[in-house]
Design a protein around this motif. Structure first.
Motif, PDB file in Angstrom:
ATOM      1  N   MET A  10      33.884  36.594  48.084  1.00 59.96           N
ATOM      2  CA  MET A  10      33.002  36.697  46.920  1.00 59.96           C
ATOM      3  C   MET A  10      33.231  37.987  46.145  1.00 59.96           C
ATOM      4  SD  MET A  10      31.701  33.804  46.865  1.00 59.96           S
ATOM      5  CE  MET A  10      30.624  34.000  45.479  1.00 59.96           C
ATOM      6  N   ASN A  11      33.549  39.098  46.839  1.00 64.34           N
ATOM      7  CA  ASN A  11      33.780  40.343  46.111  1.00 64.34           C
ATOM      8  C   ASN A  11      35.046  40.254  45.258  1.00 64.34           C
ATOM      9  OD1 ASN A  11      35.444  40.412  48.421  1.00 64.34           O
ATOM     10  ND2 ASN A  11      35.415  42.646  48.498  1.00 64.34           N
ATOM     11  N   VAL A  12      36.022  39.455  45.657  1.00 59.87           N
ATOM     12  CA  VAL A  12      37.227  39.237  44.849  1.00 59.87           C
ATOM     13  C   VAL A  12      36.889  38.321  43.679  1.00 59.87           C
ATOM     14  CG1 VAL A  12      39.543  38.232  44.833  1.00 59.87           C
ATOM     15  CG2 VAL A  12      38.800  39.620  46.788  1.00 59.87           C
ATOM     16  N   LEU A  13      36.144  37.265  43.936  1.00 57.03           N
ATOM     17  CA  LEU A  13      35.761  36.326  42.877  1.00 57.03           C
ATOM     18  C   LEU A  13      34.869  36.979  41.824  1.00 57.03           C
ATOM     19  CD1 LEU A  13      35.115  33.136  45.042  1.00 57.03           C
ATOM     20  CD2 LEU A  13      37.030  33.542  43.477  1.00 57.03           C
ATOM     21  N   GLY A  14      34.211  38.075  42.182  1.00 53.68           N
ATOM     22  CA  GLY A  14      33.339  38.771  41.242  1.00 53.68           C
ATOM     23  C   GLY A  14      34.091  39.559  40.178  1.00 53.68           C
ATOM     24  N   HIS A  15      35.367  39.819  40.399  1.00 49.22           N
ATOM     25  CA  HIS A  15      36.174  40.539  39.402  1.00 49.22           C
ATOM     26  C   HIS A  15      36.677  39.537  38.372  1.00 49.22           C
ATOM     27  CE1 HIS A  15      36.261  44.394  41.476  1.00 49.22           C
ATOM     28  NE2 HIS A  15      36.364  43.703  42.602  1.00 49.22           N
ATOM     29  N   LEU A  16      36.350  39.772  37.118  1.00 53.71           N
ATOM     30  CA  LEU A  16      36.708  38.842  36.051  1.00 53.71           C
ATOM     31  C   LEU A  16      37.640  39.515  35.052  1.00 53.71           C
ATOM     32  CD1 LEU A  16      33.212  37.249  35.299  1.00 53.71           C
ATOM     33  CD2 LEU A  16      34.953  36.479  36.935  1.00 53.71           C
ATOM     34  N   VAL A  17      38.568  38.759  34.549  1.00 60.07           N
ATOM     35  CA  VAL A  17      39.452  39.192  33.468  1.00 60.07           C
ATOM     36  C   VAL A  17      39.326  38.134  32.389  1.00 60.07           C
ATOM     37  CG1 VAL A  17      41.826  39.647  32.756  1.00 60.07           C
ATOM     38  CG2 VAL A  17      41.052  40.365  35.026  1.00 60.07           C
ATOM     39  N   GLY A  18      38.903  38.544  31.219  1.00 61.15           N
ATOM     40  CA  GLY A  18      38.701  37.576  30.146  1.00 61.15           C
ATOM     41  C   GLY A  18      37.674  36.525  30.509  1.00 61.15           C
ATOM     42  N   GLY A  19      36.732  36.883  31.376  1.00 63.79           N
ATOM     43  CA  GLY A  19      35.687  35.953  31.785  1.00 63.79           C
ATOM     44  C   GLY A  19      36.088  35.005  32.903  1.00 63.79           C
ATOM     45  N   LEU A  20      37.297  35.156  33.438  1.00 64.96           N
ATOM     46  CA  LEU A  20      37.789  34.252  34.483  1.00 64.96           C
ATOM     47  C   LEU A  20      38.055  34.996  35.780  1.00 64.96           C
ATOM     48  CD1 LEU A  20      40.409  32.182  32.425  1.00 64.96           C
ATOM     49  CD2 LEU A  20      38.033  31.574  32.933  1.00 64.96           C
ATOM     50  N   SER A  21      37.707  34.359  36.890  1.00 63.92           N
ATOM     51  CA  SER A  21      38.047  34.901  38.208  1.00 63.92           C
ATOM     52  C   SER A  21      39.473  34.465  38.548  1.00 63.92           C
ATOM     53  CB  SER A  21      37.081  34.363  39.265  1.00 63.92           C
ATOM     54  OG  SER A  21      37.345  32.982  39.509  1.00 63.92           O
ATOM     55  N   ILE A  22      40.015  35.029  39.617  1.00 62.13           N
ATOM     56  CA  ILE A  22      41.359  34.645  40.059  1.00 62.13           C
ATOM     57  C   ILE A  22      41.392  33.149  40.403  1.00 62.13           C
ATOM     58  CG2 ILE A  22      40.929  35.375  42.456  1.00 62.13           C
ATOM     59  CD1 ILE A  22      44.326  35.473  40.618  1.00 62.13           C
ATOM     60  N   ALA A  23      40.319  32.622  40.961  1.00 64.05           N
ATOM     61  CA  ALA A  23      40.260  31.195  41.291  1.00 64.05           C
ATOM     62  C   ALA A  23      40.293  30.348  40.019  1.00 64.05           C
ATOM     63  CB  ALA A  23      39.005  30.885  42.106  1.00 64.05           C
ATOM     64  N   ASP A  24      39.594  30.801  38.969  1.00 66.33           N
ATOM     65  CA  ASP A  24      39.607  30.073  37.692  1.00 66.33           C
ATOM     66  C   ASP A  24      41.016  30.048  37.099  1.00 66.33           C
ATOM     67  OD1 ASP A  24      36.813  29.713  37.807  1.00 66.33           O
ATOM     68  OD2 ASP A  24      36.464  31.619  36.769  1.00 66.33           O
ATOM     69  N   VAL A  25      41.694  31.191  37.167  1.00 66.65           N
ATOM     70  CA  VAL A  25      43.056  31.274  36.619  1.00 66.65           C
ATOM     71  C   VAL A  25      43.982  30.343  37.390  1.00 66.65           C
ATOM     72  CG1 VAL A  25      45.057  32.782  36.279  1.00 66.65           C
ATOM     73  CG2 VAL A  25      42.767  33.599  35.684  1.00 66.65           C
ATOM     74  N   LEU A  26      43.910  30.363  38.717  1.00 63.83           N
ATOM     75  CA  LEU A  26      44.794  29.524  39.522  1.00 63.83           C
ATOM     76  C   LEU A  26      44.486  28.039  39.380  1.00 63.83           C
ATOM     77  CD1 LEU A  26      45.106  31.695  42.747  1.00 63.83           C
ATOM     78  CD2 LEU A  26      46.791  31.388  40.911  1.00 63.83           C
ATOM     79  N   ASP A  27      43.252  27.696  39.040  1.00 62.38           N
ATOM     80  CA  ASP A  27      42.882  26.293  38.817  1.00 62.38           C
ATOM     81  C   ASP A  27      43.305  25.781  37.445  1.00 62.38           C
ATOM     82  OD1 ASP A  27      41.778  25.923  41.314  1.00 62.38           O
ATOM     83  OD2 ASP A  27      39.707  26.296  40.667  1.00 62.38           O
ATOM     84  N   ALA A  28      43.630  26.675  36.535  1.00 60.24           N
ATOM     85  CA  ALA A  28      43.980  26.278  35.164  1.00 60.24           C
ATOM     86  C   ALA A  28      45.331  25.575  35.141  1.00 60.24           C
ATOM     87  CB  ALA A  28      44.027  27.504  34.256  1.00 60.24           C
ATOM     88  N   SER A  29      45.458  24.602  34.251  1.00 57.58           N
ATOM     89  CA  SER A  29      46.754  23.961  34.043  1.00 57.58           C
ATOM     90  C   SER A  29      47.661  24.927  33.293  1.00 57.58           C
ATOM     91  CB  SER A  29      46.602  22.674  33.236  1.00 57.58           C
ATOM     92  OG  SER A  29      46.287  22.979  31.882  1.00 57.58           O
ATOM     93  N   VAL A  30      48.946  24.686  33.365  1.00 57.34           N
ATOM     94  CA  VAL A  30      49.920  25.518  32.645  1.00 57.34           C
ATOM     95  C   VAL A  30      49.583  25.521  31.156  1.00 57.34           C
ATOM     96  CG1 VAL A  30      52.340  25.680  31.965  1.00 57.34           C
ATOM     97  CG2 VAL A  30      51.739  25.250  34.358  1.00 57.34           C
TER      98      VAL A  30
END
Length: 172
Positions: A10-30
């Motif tokens: 959760m402490n990693v997921l709490g860091h956002l870049v452009g409003g997205l967590s690392i999980a959000d970025v990895l879930d995004a399509s190309v």
């Protein structure tokens, strides 16, 4: 249970870049990631190559083990294209590809050549051989019965030749 299947604490997921967590970025399509990374030319170049080769639908974090053989082949090709080298040497780039993907590959190779890049392909797929600028045919057969240049020229001239490849290209 703790991360809700996101694979990060959760402490990693709490860091956002452009409003997205690392999980959000990895879930995004190309394709959707192209907008997020629009100000990063190196990343955008790789994403654009993936879209150009027909892989815009995969997610950034998709495990390689879930990709088909054709998807893995296109992934390798996209990385070679994104490297922006003036000369690309491709070994059987159509291996494992669906016929529609071979057409996409042919269009992409044509575009690369139009941009001034040199593409050398070791290829047996007759659709790609037929659209090449120049062909070097080795033979007269495979294995120990081959290895000599039996033809060099345009695909049209190859189709008129008496080589094994010429006969197959003519019938194709």
């Amino acid at each position: 249970k703790v991360c809700g299947g996101k694979r990060f604490r959760m402490n990693v997921l709490g860091h956002l870049v452009g409003g997205l967590s690392i999980a959000d970025v990895l879930d995004a399509s190309v394709e959707s990631a192209m907008e997020f990374w629009s100000n990063e030319p190196q990343i955008l170049g790789v994403l654009r190559a993936l879209v150009d080769i027909g892989l815009g639908y995969i997610s950034l974090g998709q495990p390689l083990s879930t990709l088909s053989g054709g998807e893995r082949q296109r992934l390798k090709l996209a990385l070679a294209i994104a490297a922006n080298a003036p000369v690309l040497v491709l070994d059987e780039p159509s291996a494992g590809l669906h016929p529609a993907d071979v057409e996409t590959l042919g269009n992409l190779i044509d575009r690369l050549v139009d941009e001034g890049r040199t593409v050398v392909a070791i290829e047996h797929h007759l659709d790609l051989v037929a659209r090449a600028d120049r062909v070097i045919d080795l033979g007269p057969n495979g294995g120990s019965q081959g290895g000599r240049v039996v033809f060099e020229g345009t695909p049209a001239a190859l189709a008129r030749s008496k080589t094994v490849t010429g006969r197959h290209l003519r019938a194709h």
